[in-house]
Design a protein around this motif. Structure first.
Motif: not given
Length: 206
Positions: A77, A80, A84, A87, A97, A99
């Motif tokens: 991980e 982000a 996002r 990520s 990703s 989103t």
């Protein structure tokens, strides 16, 4: 400008002058009430330096994460950055990703064709998009795509040949959620089970 003499010296000089001008000697007895010094107020450092609410006050609660998930084995991980919400890096240079965008975010069809464009592929018709497979995701039904081609990313000029993109699009009305896995074709193929596991684990909130 002459410097001021201390108050005590000035009183002494005045007493001497009065004594010199008179044959009688007078004792000068001056009583003066001195107000006791007030104790220093114990002001907390947060108020002294202007912190609002006080350092002892509870801090505002951090925003609740938009999603929670199970990270598949081998995935890392990453921090982000908007837009996002999540990520990840998977083995072999694969990027994943999550989103979330408000509303329809342009619609499922245009987003499918946006991904096809990133892979150097022609746009699909509505019928072709309507025939895409689906997967359960976040309590709804997401469209799943799998494209192979030359990945051009976000139009930065760099192209990766022999790439593969696997994506999921869930349109919920109030928001549209995307899960996208992209990287070298063989490396993405090795993560197909993992990304299905990841999508199935997605939940809203913490």
């Amino acid at each position: 400008m002459c410097p001021r003499a201390p108050l005590g010296i000035a009183f002494a000089a005045l007493a001497g002058m009065l004594t010199a001008c008179s044959d009688d000697t007078h004792a000068i007895d001056v009583t003066r009430d001195i107000e006791p010094r007030r104790p220093l107020a114990q002001v907390p450092s947060d108020q002294r330096f202007g912190f609002q609410g006080g350092m002892g006050a509870p801090m505002a609660a951090a925003a609740e994460p938009e999603f929670s998930w199970h990270v598949p084995a081998g995935w890392v991980e990453m921090p982000a950055k908007p837009p996002r919400a999540g990520s990840f890096q998977a083995p072999g240079g694969v990027d994943c990703s999550v989103t979330s965008l408000p509303g329809a975010a342009g619609g499922v069809g245009p987003n499918v064709n946006r991904w096809r464009s990133q892979m150097g592929l022609d746009s699909w018709s509505e019928d072709e998009i309507g025939g895409l497979p689906t997967r359960p995701m976040l309590g709804g039904t997401a469209v799943r795509v799998e494209f192979a081609g030359a990945y051009a990313g976000m139009g930065d000029g760099d192209t990766t040949d022999g790439a593969k993109l696997v994506g999921y699009i869930l349109s919920e009305g109030s928001r549209t959620v995307f899960v996208k896995l992209v990287g070298p074709g063989a490396a993405v193929d090795a993560q197909l089970d993992a990304v299905e596991e990841f999508v199935a684990s997605l939940q809203a909130g913490a």
